[in-house]
Every structure is written in structure tokens, then in C-alpha cells.
Scaffold this motif. Structure first.
Motif, PDB file in Angstrom:
ATOM      1  N   ASN A 117       1.040  -1.240  -0.424  1.00 53.07           N
ATOM      2  CA  ASN A 117       0.291  -0.166   0.035  1.00 53.07           C
ATOM      3  C   ASN A 117       0.808   1.215   0.154  1.00 53.07           C
ATOM      4  N   LYS A 118       2.117   0.783   0.634  1.00 50.89           N
ATOM      5  CA  LYS A 118       2.396   2.148   0.655  1.00 50.89           C
ATOM      6  C   LYS A 118       3.022   2.345  -0.609  1.00 50.89           C
ATOM      7  N   LEU A 119       3.640   1.473  -1.190  1.00 49.34           N
ATOM      8  CA  LEU A 119       3.694   1.550  -2.654  1.00 49.34           C
ATOM      9  C   LEU A 119       3.123   1.996  -3.344  1.00 49.34           C
ATOM     10  N   ILE A 120       1.782   2.171  -3.340  1.00 48.70           N
ATOM     11  CA  ILE A 120       0.453   2.607  -4.083  1.00 48.70           C
ATOM     12  C   ILE A 120       1.130   4.184  -3.997  1.00 48.70           C
ATOM     13  N   ILE A 121       0.491   4.435  -2.439  1.00 41.77           N
ATOM     14  CA  ILE A 121       0.594   5.503  -2.275  1.00 41.77           C
ATOM     15  C   ILE A 121       1.901   6.392  -3.134  1.00 41.77           C
ATOM     16  N   THR A 122       3.314   5.841  -2.526  1.00 38.55           N
ATOM     17  CA  THR A 122       4.294   6.811  -2.864  1.00 38.55           C
ATOM     18  C   THR A 122       4.302   6.868  -4.713  1.00 38.55           C
ATOM     19  N   VAL A 123       3.556   5.887  -5.732  1.00 33.22           N
ATOM     20  CA  VAL A 123       3.121   6.013  -7.148  1.00 33.22           C
ATOM     21  C   VAL A 123       2.358   7.106  -6.983  1.00 33.22           C
ATOM     22  N   TYR A 124       1.938   6.705  -6.853  1.00 26.70           N
ATOM     23  CA  TYR A 124       0.063   7.587  -6.647  1.00 26.70           C
ATOM     24  C   TYR A 124       1.011   9.680  -6.964  1.00 26.70           C
ATOM     25  N   ILE A 125       1.741   9.631  -5.700  1.00 28.88           N
ATOM     26  CA  ILE A 125       2.352  10.865  -5.134  1.00 28.88           C
ATOM     27  C   ILE A 125       2.851  11.711  -6.400  1.00 28.88           C
ATOM     28  N   ALA A 126       4.343  10.267  -6.653  1.00 32.34           N
ATOM     29  CA  ALA A 126       5.390  10.525  -7.568  1.00 32.34           C
ATOM     30  C   ALA A 126       4.764  10.883  -9.088  1.00 32.34           C
ATOM     31  N   LEU A 127       3.139  10.401  -9.514  1.00 36.34           N
ATOM     32  CA  LEU A 127       2.970  10.560 -10.592  1.00 36.34           C
ATOM     33  C   LEU A 127       1.961  11.835 -10.468  1.00 36.34           C
ATOM     34  N   LEU A 128       1.958  11.966  -9.582  1.00 39.59           N
ATOM     35  CA  LEU A 128       0.900  13.466  -9.359  1.00 39.59           C
ATOM     36  C   LEU A 128       2.060  14.587  -9.315  1.00 39.59           C
ATOM     37  N   SER A 129       3.351  14.195  -8.926  1.00 38.66           N
ATOM     38  CA  SER A 129       4.554  15.629  -9.303  1.00 38.66           C
ATOM     39  C   SER A 129       4.531  15.770 -10.587  1.00 38.66           C
ATOM     40  N   VAL A 130       5.134  14.235 -11.329  1.00 37.21           N
ATOM     41  CA  VAL A 130       5.287  14.766 -13.026  1.00 37.21           C
ATOM     42  C   VAL A 130       4.437  15.767 -13.691  1.00 37.21           C
ATOM     43  N   VAL A 131       3.365  15.463 -13.413  1.00 36.17           N
ATOM     44  CA  VAL A 131       1.965  16.479 -14.290  1.00 36.17           C
ATOM     45  C   VAL A 131       2.206  17.424 -13.216  1.00 36.17           C
ATOM     46  N   SER A 132       2.594  17.430 -12.035  1.00 29.62           N
ATOM     47  CA  SER A 132       2.034  19.096 -11.456  1.00 29.62           C
ATOM     48  C   SER A 132       3.313  19.810 -12.220  1.00 29.62           C
ATOM     49  N   THR A 133       4.320  18.866 -12.141  1.00 25.64           N
ATOM     50  CA  THR A 133       6.415  19.820 -12.145  1.00 25.64           C
ATOM     51  C   THR A 133       6.085  20.429 -13.679  1.00 25.64           C
ATOM     52  N   ALA A 134       5.602  19.295 -14.975  1.00 31.86           N
ATOM     53  CA  ALA A 134       5.666  19.832 -16.190  1.00 31.86           C
ATOM     54  C   ALA A 134       4.278  20.515 -16.534  1.00 31.86           C
ATOM     55  N   TYR A 135       2.856  20.657 -15.024  1.00 29.48           N
ATOM     56  CA  TYR A 135       2.756  21.837 -15.811  1.00 29.48           C
ATOM     57  C   TYR A 135       3.236  23.356 -15.035  1.00 29.48           C
ATOM     58  N   PHE A 136       3.814  23.432 -14.276  1.00 28.94           N
ATOM     59  CA  PHE A 136       3.845  24.295 -13.657  1.00 28.94           C
ATOM     60  C   PHE A 136       5.603  25.114 -14.415  1.00 28.94           C
ATOM     61  N   LEU A 137       6.002  24.275 -15.248  1.00 26.79           N
ATOM     62  CA  LEU A 137       6.991  24.645 -16.051  1.00 26.79           C
ATOM     63  C   LEU A 137       6.783  24.442 -17.353  1.00 26.79           C
ATOM     64  N   LEU A 138       6.014  24.244 -18.179  1.00 24.71           N
ATOM     65  CA  LEU A 138       5.794  24.301 -19.458  1.00 24.71           C
ATOM     66  C   LEU A 138       4.931  25.383 -19.794  1.00 24.71           C
ATOM     67  N   VAL A 139       3.504  25.525 -18.819  1.00 24.49           N
ATOM     68  CA  VAL A 139       2.466  26.221 -19.635  1.00 24.49           C
ATOM     69  C   VAL A 139       2.465  27.763 -17.821  1.00 24.49           C
ATOM     70  N   ALA A 140       2.412  27.507 -16.867  1.00 27.83           N
ATOM     71  CA  ALA A 140       2.414  27.299 -15.714  1.00 27.83           C
ATOM     72  C   ALA A 140       3.122  29.433 -15.928  1.00 27.83           C
ATOM     73  N   MET A 141       4.342  29.288 -16.061  1.00 24.58           N
ATOM     74  CA  MET A 141       5.429  29.956 -16.139  1.00 24.58           C
ATOM     75  C   MET A 141       5.453  30.823 -17.143  1.00 24.58           C
TER      76      MET A 141
END
Lengths: 704, 240
Positions: free
Chosen positions: B11-35
């Protein structure tokens, strides 16, 4: 037995005591009520403007006088003018009379002002006043004199040489309490038979600022010279330039003269700013019309900074790392994972609070115009972006003028310089303030081969970005200047702005300086709203920084973007003067039938003529003037006004020199008119001449 | 107490993967679109916040079937709750990042996370109820169908309903939407987010508490079922 009797007695007396107390309380309540009504016989009276005259397009003083009675009174003083609400909390001690002056701008001709007193939400007293409204481009003359009746002739001054407006005369007291903006309503001030040292300190400072801003003041140097020439007017041997304005001593004195005499002097020494006040729109009208351009510039400062982003991203990376570690250490410390999640939630929450996520966002966009003489004017648009729909207030105590922008007018307090808003944001307030400045005027050399040389130093301690020099019809990009960095300039003027249409003019400047969109808008606000045609070049640069304002009573530092404008002048080596094309800006006088298509383009109606003035600096003797952008044959004619003859004649070739030039510039600005053109781009002039401090219009006192 | 926090490695692995996926998506959004945006558009940031929450909700629903609900007895349900709580609260740093960078103040994201947590509890309790009813073979399949039915089929049928009735819907919490469709937690979350970021609120906030109530009841019913019918394995073990 005893107790029974006591009981009876107590009962009897008890009842009487009770009734007595009851009645007392009731009477006291009623009495207090009546007293309150009595105290509310509070008187209010209102007077506005200068001797009852208010000027449209300007900030006028509205003096409200409140006289208390019987009791101390505390409440709110409200003034309503043109649909705008102003209020100020006041306390009137008993038997006291207090006067409050609201600085209020007027824009509509049929304005009525109503003042009222409110306490606890109820209106207590009120008064109305309908001032006489003078149109925007009227001429208002102030008189500083101990014997103002000798200036009765001034009412007949009819400046048809400068547009044909009749003058209104107002007497100024020696301790006049008008603010700088209020005094700007005056076009000229005449001083005679007045002891210069009588002027109160504050009034003297305001008057000096008024002159520096670009206005013209005449001082009698005749029989009362011994009395007048003190304080501000000391040691005047000839007309003296003070900042952008001029003080002119009149050897014949000013009392009991004819209107024509004063007209002649005023015309000779008119400044470009002075003329634009008579022929054009008022500065305030222009600024408020252009204020919406500043909204995106101000909003843009709320963008997330790269620093904030990378800080948060690094925290995020730590989070992932910690989660991964906790995952690996699962066997030994199985509670670690949850602790990591909880811990980082807390850390991010603290970072968010520190980053101000709970505060109301606010940002500002400003133009700061540095003047000659260590002062600067700052025009700031502050935007607040409230979370909900509650009330929010913005205070800028050092401002000299503040007003709300946009549709939701809210409530303003001009005495505290506070703007109150309610409802959904964003809300904007536009204000003007004076600040000290360390900037000196840049002096550059221009030789006949049109090569500009000199040193330019960033006088500010922080970085100025996208700097550029605007000199006449040339724009030169200087890139970024670090704090107090000095650069050597050596450029050939390439006249890249000569005879361009309005759109191309702005586009070329913004491309050359590599401006971003917010900066472009800031520049446009300056160009259309604040630039007032003083001769000379300008150095402009942008700086991002912070500003201090009070939001909801709390002092805060908000992000701001500022356009700094510094004056740049050309030296006159060996007394020879060469002003390139555009150095002296044209001041047009469009009539009602001429539609402006920007600042440099006009569309005169059928058969209309467009007069244009060129004001030469008083310490220059022009020898040759060259015109650029003259309409071609068939597309319109350009005529020059010969003052000596008092008639118009068509311009031959594209230049004026020698005797024909002298006839046109003697005793006033160079005046031309363009007829028969459907679309006019204002022509520019270049000037060759000599520096002549002791000439006909010399400045013996030099620049100060 | 500490035992509740023992979520289990998978389950911890699931949570870690969840956060990692969300981080990738949001970081990409910030760097490529928002800024890269020139000015500041609070509406765009409001939309970013809304879409991020909905995206994380969907990802949550996709990953949750793989959650291992182990353990025995009453402690099992507390563990389940604790696990769902950690799972739901794990993307809070990312949400706070969006709020700080976008200068969105006064947004209470916990309300939306509450819907997500109750939905998660409902799903896991449903899974354990299925286990208790001995539907072992089809357990995963049924769970997936259930999730699909609630998250996707309901909106599809809402569309059919709108077309059939020729009603006009203007906003997420429109008055004209029958109550059944608002039980969809994604719909409720979207409506709440819409209201938080400045959209119109027509029907008031009523659908939201109702949705919370429904999923709480659903979870309770499932837990009751799985307590009443303890697992067959255990009974067999007890016999032998």
C-alpha cells in the motif's frame, strides 16, 4: 412581632423605593434621549472651489465646516459628489467649530455637492452646494497681493493669442492652504505688493512646486520691488527657470495695468505645460482615462516567481525522497511512512502561510517621473484582490491624491488617503505622491554630425531593465543597467521614429527596447497620460520592486513594477545649440471638430484648421528651424504666424531662418496651422541656434 | 495506535507511486504552461487547481482496487480508515503548491478531500464486504465495474437524461439534475470545486452533504456485512 412590623415597614418603603428608582431610571432614559437630540443640533456648512468656482478636470477643495453644540459629538462626515462617496470619521468637542477640506476631482458640468453628518448609521445634518463649474480648458489666474483691487483689470485678460479663453481671477491668501493638485488648477499667478516673506512655509513650498511643475509666475519689479523680492522671489534680475517653470520679474510692476500688457508677458514666457493646460485636456482627465492600461501591469506582478517555484519543487523532491526512504525502511520503522506524509503536509502548510496564502493579494504598477531638483512624482495604480466579498481598505498615507478606479466606486477618505472597497474584486485605486529623488539630469553632447556622446549612470541602487533613451525622433536601447552602473554612450542618431504614425511609433519603441507586455502598457500610460511635452530627452527604464501600503490597516510590502523616467538634456558647447528633430515637442490645439487619433495624429473635419505651438526654451536664440513631416502639396498647407505683422503666411521650403524666423518667434511661441488636410501627423522641428542667457528672453539666474 | 499506521508495504508503494505521478504531472504543468504565461490570470490558476483535484481523484479511484486490506478483527477497519486517510492526505503538499503559486486564498481543499476519503472508504468496505460474501473470484472485476458504474456511467446517463428531457443545464450543481446523479462523488467534488473557484452555485451546497452522508452509510452497510459474515478462511482455520 418586630420582624412583622419591620416587614410591613420594609414592604411599604420597599414599594416606594422601588417606584422611586423605577421612575428615576425611566426619566433618565428619556432625559438622555432628549439630551442626545439636543446635541444633534449640529451645524454643517459647505463651500467649494476657489471663491465658489470649481474647475472641471481638476482637483478642487471642498471645505466643510462643522459646528458642534452642547455635547461632544462623534460620527462620520460624508460628502457625495458626482456619484462618488467620500467619508471621514470626525470628533467635534462641545462648542467647537472644525473645518475639513476634501480634495475632490470634478468631471461633469452640472455637479452638486452634498455634505452630511452621520452618527450610528443615521443622518443628522446635511448641506448642499452647487459651485460654478469652469470648463476644462479655461484660464484661472491667481493673485497674491495685499491690494487685490488693483488687479481688477485681470478679469479682462483674453488670451486669444493662446486660444482665446477668457480669464477668471481668484485671490490667494498669504497662507493659502491649497494642496499641490489644487493649485495646479491655476494657470498663472501674479504677485505684486506682497511681502515675499509673509508667505507661510507650507504655502511657499506648494507654490515653488507649482512653478517647478512647469507653470509661469509673474512678479512685479516696479515700485514694490523692495517688498516683493524676498523669500522665493529673491535676487531676480531677469526671468529665471525653476525646474520646468519660470518666474518672470516685470519691471513695470503689475498693479493697475491693462489686460493687453499682461497678455503680452504671459505669451512670451508661456511654457509647453502651461499651453497644454489651456488648449488640451487636463492631466487628470488624461490619466484617469488611461488608467485601465495599468490593470494588467499590476496584475502581472502576482505571477509566481521562479524562486518560489523552485523552492517548492525542491521541497517536493525532498518529500518524494523521504517517502521512498520510509518505504524501504518499512520492515524496521513501519510508522515512518505516515509520519513522513503528515510531516510534509505540515511543512508545506507552514511554507504556504509564510508565502502569504491567507493574505489578501495586492500589487502595484507605477510611473515615477524624476524632476530636475531632487524630487519625483509617482503615479501608482494599486490593485487589491480580496478573497471574498467583504470590505477592504487600502491606505497610502504619503499620497497627495488618491481615487478609486473602475465601476465599483466604493468610499474614499481624502483626508486619510484611504480607499474603501466592498464586493468582489479586483479593486483598483490610482494615486499620486511626491517623493525625494537622487537623480540628476543627464547631460549629453550632440555634435553637428549627429553623434551623441556622454555618460549615463543609473542613479538608483537597484537594477533598471530594458532601459532606453528617447531623444526627439530617435530611440536608443541601452539594455539593463545594474544599480549605480555607469555606461558611456556613443551613438549616431538614426531618426528611427521620424514621421511615423502613432501605432508604428509605439511599436518601434517597444521593439527596440524589448519590452514585455506589462511594460508596454506602463509606457503607454506614461506616453498618453503623463508626458506633458517639456523639451528634452528622456531616459526610461523598468524596475521590479516592492512598495509599502496599508491594506486593512496592516502595513504590507506588495510587489510593484515601476517605470522610471529621467530627464536628459543636451549640452551647448561653445554656446552653440543644436536640438535634433523632435527635441521640442509640438503642442496641438484641436478644436471641437478635430478628432484626435492618438497623440500625434489628428483628423480635422472638413475645412478645419489645426493650430500647433512650438515653445522654445527662453534661454535659446534660434537661428534656423527645420520642419519635418510637412504635409505634401495638395494634401494640406502649413502656415506660419508672423507675430510682428499679425498675419499668417505659407511656409516656404521646409525651414525658417533669419529675419522671417525672428518675426515668428518674437514675443511668444512659434505658432503654425495646418489647413485642408484630412489626416495630420504633427510636424516636428529641429533647431540650430545659440545659447543666449542675456538675450531678449534671457535667464540670468540660470537653471535651478 | 501505532498499529493503525502500519499500512503495509504494498500500500505504501501505491501511495508513493500516486504522489510521484501527481508530482510529475504538476511539475510539468508548472514548468511548461504556468510559468510561461505573461500576465497573471487567477481564473487559469483556479481551473488548474480544479483539474488537479479531479485528476488526483480519478487516479485515486484507479489505484485503490490494488489496496491490500489485510488483518483480522475490528482492528482491520481502523487500519483501513487510517490507510485511506494517509492515501487521501498525501497529495496535500502538491495542492498547497498550486494554491501558493496561484495566489488562491481561502480555498478549503479539505472539503473535497473529505469526499475522496469517504469514497475510498466506501470502495474498500465494499471490497471487504465482497470478500465476506465469498465472491472471491469475481471480486476485483466487480470492484472495477462498480467504480466504472459510479464514475463514468452515471454521467453518461445524466447526459442521456438531459437529452431525453430536453432540459438545459448551466452549471455543475444545477437544480434540474435529479438527485441520483449527484451521488457520484466526482460530480459532487467537481461542483464543490467549481463553487470554490468562483463558478456559479445554483442549487446551493445541498448535494455535497447529501453525498457525504450517502457514502458514509454505504461504508457502514458494507462494514456491517463484512462483520456479520466473517471470512470463510478464518472459519475453516478455526475448525482445523
Amino acid at each position: 412581632m418586630e420582624s412583622k412590623r419591620t416587614g410591613q415597614i420594609t414592604g411599604k418603603y420597599g414599594l416606594r423605593l422601588f417606584t422611586a428608582i423605577f421612575l428615576t431610571v425611566v426619566l433618565w432614559l428619556f432625559g438622555a434621549h432628549t439630551c442626545a437630540y439636543g446635541a444633534q443640533n449640529i451645524n454643517i456648512s459647505i463651500a467649494a472651489g476657489f471663491d465658489g468656482k470649481c474647475r472641471l478636470g481638476g482637483v478642487n477643495p471642498v471645505a466643510v465646516s462643522v459646528e458642534g453644540t452642547g455635547e461632544d459629538w462623534e460620527g462620520t462626515l460624508t460628502v457625495v459628489a458626482e456619484g462618488r462617496n467620500y467619508s471621514h470619521g470626525i470628533k467635534i468637542p462641545k462648542y467647537c467649530r472644525k473645518s475639513f477640506v476634501f480634495s475632490i476631482p470634478f468631471f461633469k458640468a452640472d455637479s452638486k455637492i452634498s455634505a452630511g453628518l452621520e452618527s450610528g448609521g443615521k443622518a443628522v445634518a446635511g448641506a448642499d452646494f452647487s459651485p460654478e463649474m469652469l470648463p476644462e480648458n479655461s484660464v484661472l489666474i491667481g493673485i497674491l497681493s495685499d491690494t487685490p483691487e488693483t488687479f481688477a483689470y485681470a478679469a479682462g485678460i483674453d488670451l486669444d493669442a493662446l486660444g482665446g479663453k477668457k480669464a477668471h481671477v481668484v485671490r490667494l491668501d498669504k497662507d493659502f492652504a491649497y494642496s499641490g493638485e489644487e493649485l495646479e488648477n491655476f494657470n498663472f499667478i501674479l504677485v505684486d505688493d506682497f511681502d515675499g516673506t509673509d508667505l507661510a512655509a507650507e504655502s511657499g513650498k506648494t507654490l515653488e512646486r507649482w512653478i517647478r511643475r512647469g507653470n509661469c509666475l509673474l512678479v512685479g519689479a516696479g515700485q514694490y520691488a523692495y517688498k516683493n523680492m524676498k523669500g522665493l522671489f529673491e535676487d531676480l534680475t531677469g526671468p529665471r527657470s525653476v525646474g520646468d517653470g519660470v518666474i518672470v520679474p516685470v519691471p513695470e510692476g503689475l498693479e493697475n495695468k491693462t489686460p493687453e500688457f499682461v497678455e503680452e508677458v504671459l505669451q512670451k514666457y508661456a511654457t509647453p505645460y502651461g499651453i497644454s493646460k489651456i488648449v488640451g485636456e487636463s492631466g487628470l482627465t488624461r490619466q484617469l482615462r488611461e488608467v485601465e492600461k495599468l490593470y494588467p501591469a499590476s496584475d502581472g506582478r502576482l505571477r509566481p516567481t521562479a524562486d518560489a517555484l523552485f523552492f517548492l519543487l525542491s521541497l517536493l523532491a525532498l518529500y518524494l525522497l523521504a517517502a521512498g526512504t520510509a518505504l524501504c525502511l518499512d520492515k524496521k520503522l513501519h510508522w515512518l511512512f505516515s509520519a513522513v506524509v503528515a510531516g510534509f503536509c505540515g511543512i508545506f502548510y507552514i511554507a504556504a502561510l509564510w508565502g502569504g496564502v491567507q493574505d489578501t493579494s495586492a500589487a502595484a504598477a507605477a510611473v515615477k517621473i524624476h524632476e530636475k531638483g531632487n524630487t519625483s512624482r509617482r503615479y501608482t495604480l494599486t490593485g487589491v484582490y480580496p478573497r471574498g466579498e467583504g470590505k477592504i481598505s487600502l491606505k497610502w498615507p504619503e499620497a497627495s491624491f488618491l481615487c478609486n478606479c473602475g465601476q465599483d466606486q466604493g468610499v474614499e477618505d481624502p483626508l486619510e488617503m484611504e480607499s474603501g472597497f466592498a464586493g468582489k474584486g479586483p479593486h483598483y485605486a490610482y494615486g499620486m505622491g511626491l517623493e525625494p529623488s537622487e537623480a540628476a539630469v543627464f547631460k549629453l553632447d550632440l555634435d553637428q554630425g549627429e553623434v551623441l556622446t556622454g555618460k549615463i549612470k543609473n542613479p538608483l541602487p537597484y537594477k533598471l531593465c530594458q532601459c532606453f533613451l528617447l531623444l526627439g525622433d530617435t530611440v536608443i536601447s541601452l539594455g539593463d543597467l545594474e544599480g549605480r552602473e555607469e555606461v558611456r554612450v556613443k551613438y549616431r542618431l538614426d531618426h528611427n521614429l521620424r514621421s511615423l504614425s502613432e501605432y508604428n511609433f509605439l511599436d518601434t519603441i517597444s521593439r527596440t527596447a524589448r519590452m514585455e507586455e506589462g511594460q508596454q502598457l506602463l509606457f503607454e500610460h506614461y506616453y498618453y497620460g503623463l508626458e506633458d511635452g517639456a523639451p528634452g530627452g528622456r531616459l526610461l527604464g523598468f524596475a521590479d520592486g516592492t512598495e509599502r501600503v496599508q491594506v486593512d490597516g496592516r502595513a504590507r510590502s506588495i510587489r510593484s513594477t515601476v517605470l522610471h523616467v529621467f530627464p536628459a538634456e543636451l549640452n551647448a558647447p561653445e554656446g552653440e545649440v543644436y536640438f535634433p528633430c523632435g527635441y521640442i515637442a509640438p503642442v496641438p490645439d484641436p478644436g471641437e471638430n478635430t478628432a484626435p487619433a492618438g497623440k500625434k495624429e489628428y483628423l480635422p473635419g472638413q475645412g478645419e484648421e489645426l493650430p500647433v505651438y512650438y515653445v522654445l526654451p527662453p534661454d535659446i536664440r534660434a537661428e534656423e528651424i527645420q520642419f519635418y513631416g510637412v504635409p505634401e502639396k495638395g494634401a494640406g498647407t502649413l502656415e506660419v504666424f508672423d507675430r510682428k505683422q499679425g498675419s499668417w503666411r505659407e511656409l516656404e521650403g521646409n525651414s525658417l531662418s533669419g529675419d522671417s524666423l525672428d518675426r515668428c518667434t518674437a514675443g511668444g511661441p512659434l505658432k503654425i496651422r495646418i489647413t485642408g488636410a484630412s489626416r495630420v501627423i504633427l510636424p516636428d522641428i529641429s533647431l540650430k541656434g545659440a545659447y543666449d542667457p542675456k538675450g531678449e528672453k534671457g535667464t540670468a539666474g540660470g537653471q535651478s | 495506535m501505532i498499529e493503525i499506521l502500519n499500512i503495509g508495504k504494498e500500500n505504501k508503494l501505491i501511495i508513493t507511486v500516486y504522489i510521484a505521478l501527481l508530482s510529475v504531472v504538476s511539475t510539468a504543468y508548472f514548468l511548461l504552461v504556468a510559468m510561461r504565461a505573461e500576465g497573471y490570470d487567477p481564473e487559469a490558476w483556479g481551473k488548474a487547481y480544479m483539474y488537479f483535484m479531479l485528476f488526483s481523484f480519478v487516479l485515486f479511484s484507479v489505484l485503490l482496487p490494488f489496496w491490500k486490506t489485510g488483518g483480522a478483527g475490528r482492528g482491520k477497519y481502523l487500519k483501513m480508515l487510517g490507510g485511506v486517510l494517509v492515501f487521501t492526505l498525501s497529495p496535500i503538499p502538491l495542492i498547497l503548491m498550486i494554491l501558493v503559486l496561484g495566489k488562491l486564498s481561502g480555498v478549503n481543499f479539505m472539503l473535497v478531500l473529505a469526499v475522496q476519503a469517504l469514497w475510498g472508504t466506501g470502495l474498500l468496505s465494499f471490497k471487504s464486504a465482497l470478500e465476506a460474501l465469498r465472491i472471491k473470484k469475481w471480486k476485483g472485476f466487480l470492484l472495477a465495474v462498480f467504480i466504472f458504474a459510479v464514475l463514468v456511467l452515471l454521467p453518461v446517463f445524466l447526459y442521456f437524461f438531459v437529452e431525453y428531457n430536453r432540459t438545459v443545464i448551466t452549471t455543475v450543481f444545477d437544480k434540474r439534475i435529479p438527485f441520483l446523479f449527484l451521488l457520484n462523488p466526482l460530480h459532487s467534488a467537481a461542483g464543490l470545486l467549481n463553487a470554490q473557484t468562483g463558478g456559479q452555485v445554483q442549487g446551493g451546497y445541498m448535494p455535497y452533504p447529501a453525498c457525504l452522508l450517502f457514502w458514509t452509510l454505504f461504508s457502514c452497510v458494507n462494514m456491517a456485512i463484512s462483520i456479520k459474515y466473517p471470512q470463510v478462511k478464518e472459519r475453516r482455520r478455526n475448525r482445523t
